[in-house]
Design a protein around this motif. Structure first.
Motif, PDB file in Angstrom:
ATOM      1  N   VAL A  76       0.809  -1.221   0.000  1.00  0.00           N
ATOM      2  CA  VAL A  76       0.000   0.000   0.000  1.00  0.00           C
ATOM      3  C   VAL A  76       0.848   1.280   0.000  1.00  0.00           C
ATOM      4  CG1 VAL A  76      -1.447   1.392   1.555  1.00  0.00           C
ATOM      5  CG2 VAL A  76      -2.264  -0.787   0.710  1.00  0.00           C
ATOM      6  N   PRO A  77       1.890   1.386   0.827  1.00  0.00           N
ATOM      7  CA  PRO A  77       2.702   2.619   0.736  1.00  0.00           C
ATOM      8  C   PRO A  77       3.305   2.818  -0.653  1.00  0.00           C
ATOM      9  CG  PRO A  77       3.188   1.448   2.763  1.00  0.00           C
ATOM     10  CD  PRO A  77       2.343   0.527   1.931  1.00  0.00           C
ATOM     11  N   TYR A 164       5.979   4.980   6.265  1.00  0.00           N
ATOM     12  CA  TYR A 164       6.301   4.547   4.903  1.00  0.00           C
ATOM     13  C   TYR A 164       5.436   5.283   3.883  1.00  0.00           C
ATOM     14  CZ  TYR A 164       8.335   0.477   7.325  1.00  0.00           C
ATOM     15  OH  TYR A 164       9.059  -0.350   8.145  1.00  0.00           O
ATOM     16  N   ALA A 165       4.126   5.392   4.189  1.00  0.00           N
ATOM     17  CA  ALA A 165       3.193   5.976   3.218  1.00  0.00           C
ATOM     18  C   ALA A 165       3.521   7.446   2.972  1.00  0.00           C
ATOM     19  CB  ALA A 165       1.757   5.824   3.717  1.00  0.00           C
ATOM     20  N   ILE A 166       3.818   8.183   4.048  1.00  0.00           N
ATOM     21  CA  ILE A 166       4.151   9.607   3.880  1.00  0.00           C
ATOM     22  C   ILE A 166       5.399   9.744   3.012  1.00  0.00           C
ATOM     23  CG2 ILE A 166       4.916  11.681   5.102  1.00  0.00           C
ATOM     24  CD1 ILE A 166       3.240  10.763   7.482  1.00  0.00           C
ATOM     25  N   PHE A 167       6.390   8.911   3.317  1.00  0.00           N
ATOM     26  CA  PHE A 167       7.640   8.985   2.557  1.00  0.00           C
ATOM     27  C   PHE A 167       7.395   8.638   1.082  1.00  0.00           C
ATOM     28  CE2 PHE A 167      11.353   6.602   0.929  1.00  0.00           C
ATOM     29  CZ  PHE A 167      12.222   7.671   0.805  1.00  0.00           C
ATOM     30  N   ALA A 168       6.659   7.553   0.852  1.00  0.00           N
ATOM     31  CA  ALA A 168       6.427   7.123  -0.530  1.00  0.00           C
ATOM     32  C   ALA A 168       5.675   8.198  -1.317  1.00  0.00           C
ATOM     33  CB  ALA A 168       5.637   5.808  -0.547  1.00  0.00           C
ATOM     34  N   LEU A 169       4.694   8.821  -0.670  1.00  0.00           N
ATOM     35  CA  LEU A 169       3.915   9.859  -1.355  1.00  0.00           C
ATOM     36  C   LEU A 169       4.808  11.004  -1.810  1.00  0.00           C
ATOM     37  CD1 LEU A 169       0.740  10.938  -1.750  1.00  0.00           C
ATOM     38  CD2 LEU A 169       1.693  12.641  -0.211  1.00  0.00           C
ATOM     39  N   LEU A 190       8.708   3.717  -6.882  1.00  0.00           N
ATOM     40  CA  LEU A 190       8.723   2.309  -6.465  1.00  0.00           C
ATOM     41  C   LEU A 190      10.142   1.879  -6.082  1.00  0.00           C
ATOM     42  CD1 LEU A 190       7.275  -0.421  -6.178  1.00  0.00           C
ATOM     43  CD2 LEU A 190       7.827  -0.864  -8.568  1.00  0.00           C
ATOM     44  N   VAL A 191      11.088   2.145  -6.963  1.00  0.00           N
ATOM     45  CA  VAL A 191      12.470   1.723  -6.723  1.00  0.00           C
ATOM     46  C   VAL A 191      13.026   2.413  -5.472  1.00  0.00           C
ATOM     47  CG1 VAL A 191      14.818   1.823  -7.633  1.00  0.00           C
ATOM     48  CG2 VAL A 191      12.931   1.171  -9.138  1.00  0.00           C
ATOM     49  N   GLY A 192      12.784   3.727  -5.387  1.00  0.00           N
ATOM     50  CA  GLY A 192      13.306   4.483  -4.242  1.00  0.00           C
ATOM     51  C   GLY A 192      12.724   3.991  -2.931  1.00  0.00           C
ATOM     52  N   PHE A 193      11.416   3.700  -2.950  1.00  0.00           N
ATOM     53  CA  PHE A 193      10.767   3.263  -1.721  1.00  0.00           C
ATOM     54  C   PHE A 193      11.270   1.887  -1.290  1.00  0.00           C
ATOM     55  CE2 PHE A 193       7.265   0.922   0.309  1.00  0.00           C
ATOM     56  CZ  PHE A 193       7.190   1.652   1.488  1.00  0.00           C
ATOM     57  N   VAL A 194      11.340   0.969  -2.252  1.00  0.00           N
ATOM     58  CA  VAL A 194      11.805  -0.381  -1.923  1.00  0.00           C
ATOM     59  C   VAL A 194      13.237  -0.314  -1.401  1.00  0.00           C
ATOM     60  CG1 VAL A 194      12.406  -2.633  -2.905  1.00  0.00           C
ATOM     61  CG2 VAL A 194      10.232  -1.551  -3.505  1.00  0.00           C
ATOM     62  N   ALA A 195      14.063   0.512  -2.036  1.00  0.00           N
ATOM     63  CA  ALA A 195      15.457   0.647  -1.599  1.00  0.00           C
ATOM     64  C   ALA A 195      15.520   1.182  -0.165  1.00  0.00           C
ATOM     65  CB  ALA A 195      16.207   1.580  -2.548  1.00  0.00           C
ATOM     66  N   ALA A 196      14.706   2.193   0.137  1.00  0.00           N
ATOM     67  CA  ALA A 196      14.722   2.777   1.484  1.00  0.00           C
ATOM     68  C   ALA A 196      14.286   1.755   2.526  1.00  0.00           C
ATOM     69  CB  ALA A 196      13.806   4.009   1.521  1.00  0.00           C
TER      70      ALA A 196
END
Lengths: 334, 298
Positions: A76-77, A164-169, A190-196
């Motif tokens: 979801v994030p 996570y959601a705030i960061f991903a947004l 997507l890539v940045g979030f998964v990496a983080a």
């Protein structure tokens, strides 16, 4: 500006809240059964000391829903970053409507504040509610399985998903702001979030708080495992004596200087003679105890909430940095 | 009169290319300004600088006395119709008008609804299903209902068919007559500008070639024809804008504030289109041949 941002956001919001309602219904229908099961099978089992059947039965209940919920809160994030964050500004560039939006009687800074603010609030509400529902629904199972620090569960319960959601947004938004294209921005989010998430899971979280150490002397009842390992015969410690919910980094057999016994020492200390297994174990424990003790490195379960708060705060902090960048970037001479 | 648009040495660079270079202009209020030039001359750059979508690389620009997009009040005073008249495809006309009323301090809802009504548009219709002409009218409505002091339009009719184009320009002129708003309108279609403009800015190769009131420009430019002659022998106050020569005859387009006294010339007035085309081709000549080309003529 708030009303206009709401007008533009209403379809995405409606989809999200519709999905949330469906999930809420499913969980409201199936959840009480888990609570009842816990109260009627797991609670009484401790009185007659046979809990394994009851706990296994409970953790196996509604397996597909458990898997689905874990998966849902994992993705979801990322979905918020891709489908809310990235198009929020990239679509305006792609369709040229930024030239309409930014020439109304609203400064670009205010436009950015409201757009991001609304996205963040919606993300917090959606993931917050989802996490709350999932945490409630899973609580009987989580109590039994007792692995709150397991990387698979830690990020899909309580506070962490909100961070996570705030960061991903905001990551998706900033990618859209810089790239001005929706699809590349979605991919970048997507890539940045998964990496983080990966960096946090693997390298950062274990070092946030110094772990505790606990020392055990080795005696007949010490928790040792003896047996063949790929490297030859070996003896390893197990974590008996540590609470099941604790996060164990390592358990080692070490001497005062912190060295593990050599293989040669083990071979001498723990003979695989013709005596019984019990006798072998006693010999081994006695020989080892002369020079070695057991050292367990762990985070106690009581630190769970501290870790949850840290996790959320770190991702919100990252998001704040990205937001600062967005404000600088949107005002730069383009 | 105060200037609606004032630039000093304004320049905008993309990478190594200057989209607009060393542009100094002062456009007085109360005009309908035609910003004309070939495609890629810098018209869009100029208008986007004026509305604050771009920031200048060099020089300065003031719109209605302030830096563009510097405050909500400044943004509210400038109506902008962007190139290709963008609109939110999924929002209806009525929702676009809501946007206007929510985002602009001086929004006039009556003007907006009346205009939509007059155009025969259904407020519930989505912008995505409008024709190009209808979308342009919606964009114009949004810009007008802000009650702006200055209306900037970037090639608003370029993609319209002739009928829609005429209707659009007609409504624009009605607005000017009714609200007394200053207008800057860019186009590469000279005939359209001729119909509506009383002030002309010719922009070629990212430079301003000429700027001034159309009536003054027409009065100070003349076409001279007569026996072949080297233009360098003309009086100093006559600037040659365009020249063509046959074996026997020379035809010149000159700019001068003074009367032309030489009886060897046949003097004819020029049209708006002559004027614009002369300045546009002048740029091309100087670019390819360089100014000393004048010396070739005997």
């Amino acid at each position: 500006m708030i009303r206009f941002a709401a007008l533009q956001f209403r379809i995405q919001a409606a989809i999200a809240f519709g999905a949330l309602v469906v999930i809420a219904i499913v969980l409201a229908v199936t959840g009480p059964h888990l609570v009842t099961l816990y109260d009627t099978t797991v609670v009484p089992c401790s009185t007659h000391n046979d809990c394994s059947a009851a706990t296994t039965a409970l953790t196996d209940t509604d397996g597909p829903i458990q898997v689905f919920l874990t998966f849902l809160l994992l993705v979801v994030p990322a979905l918020i970053g891709m489908f809310w964050g990235a198009p929020l500004i990239a679509r305006e560039f792609e369709t040229g409507t930024y030239r309409l939006a930014w020439t109304q009687g609203v400064t670009r800074t205010r436009w950015l504040s409201v757009k991001l603010g609304m996205g963040v609030v919606a993300s917090v509400v959606v993931t917050g509610l989802l996490s709350l529902m999932v945490t409630w629904w899973s609580s009987p199972i989580d109590t039994v399985s007792a692995k709150p620090f397991d990387p698979l569960y830690f990020g899909v319960r309580d506070l962490a998903p909100v961070g996570y959601a705030i960061f991903a947004l905001v990551l998706g938004f900033s990618a859209g702001l810089v790239m001005r294209r929706t699809i590349p921005a979605m991919f970048t989010a997507l890539v940045g979030f998964v990496a983080a998430r990966f960096v946090m899971n693997s390298w950062m979280r274990p070092h946030l708080i110094a772990p505790l150490h606990r020392v055990y002397t080795i005696n007949g009842s010490s928790p040792l495992n003896m047996g063949e390992t790929p490297a030859g015969f070996g003896v390893t410690a197990t974590t008996r004596g540590i609470l099941p919910g604790d996060w164990v980094y390592s358990n080692q057999i070490v001497d005062k200087a912190g060295h593990s016994p050599t293989t040669a020492f083990i071979d001498r200390a723990c003979p695989l003679g013709h005596a019984s297994a019990q006798a072998n174990y006693q010999t081994c424990a006695t020989n080892l105890a002369a020079r070695f003790h057991l050292l367990v490195t762990y985070q106690p379960e009581s630190r769970y909430w501290t870790f949850q708060w840290y996790e959320m705060a770190i991702f919100i902090g990252l998001a704040a940095v990205v937001v600062g960048f967005c404000f600088v970037w949107i005002r730069r001479p383009s | 009169m105060t200037a609606v648009l004032e630039t000093m040495g304004l320049g905008k660079q993309y990478g190594r290319r200057w989209a607009l270079h060393d542009c100094t202009l002062s456009i007085p209020a109360g005009n309908v300004v035609g910003l004309v030039g070939p495609n890629g001359a810098g018209k869009t750059t100029m208008l986007q600088l004026a509305v604050g979508l771009l920031a200048p690389t060099t020089g300065s620009i003031a719109v209605l006395g302030d830096a563009p997009a510097s405050s909500p009040a400044q943004l509210g005073k400038v109506g902008f119709v962007a190139q290709d008249t963008p609109a939110y495809a999924r929002l209806s006309i009525a929702q676009h008008l809501h946007m206007g009323s929510w985002l602009n301090p001086d929004w006039d809802d009556e003007v907006a609804t009346q205009r939509i009504d007059q155009l025969g548009l259904d407020p519930k219709q989505r912008a995505g299903s409008l024709s190009g002409g209808q979308r342009a009218q919606l964009a114009l409505t949004l810009a007008i209902a802000k009650r702006p002091e200055l209306l900037l339009l970037d090639e608003p009719v370029a993609s319209l068919d002739p009928l829609a184009r005429r209707e659009f320009l007609q409504s624009l002129m009605e607005v000017v007559a009714e609200h007394g708003v200053s207008v800057v309108l860019s186009s590469h279609l000279v005939s359209d500008l001729e119909r509506v403009c009383d002030y002309l800015v010719v922009l070629v190769d990212s430079h301003v070639r000429v700027a001034g009131e159309v009536s003054e420009l027409l009065a100070s430019h003349h076409r001279l024809s007569g026996l072949r002659r080297n233009p360098s022998t003309l009086p100093a106050n006559q600037e040659v804008i365009e020249q063509s020569h046959t074996d026997k005859q020379s035809t010149l387009l000159v700019r001068t504030e003074e009367p032309i006294l030489d009886p060897n010339w046949t003097v004819t007035p020029i049209t708006f289109e002559d004027l614009v085309l002369a300045y546009m081709s002048q740029a091309r000549d100087t670019k390819h041949l360089g100014r000393p080309a004048l010396g070739v003529v005997s």
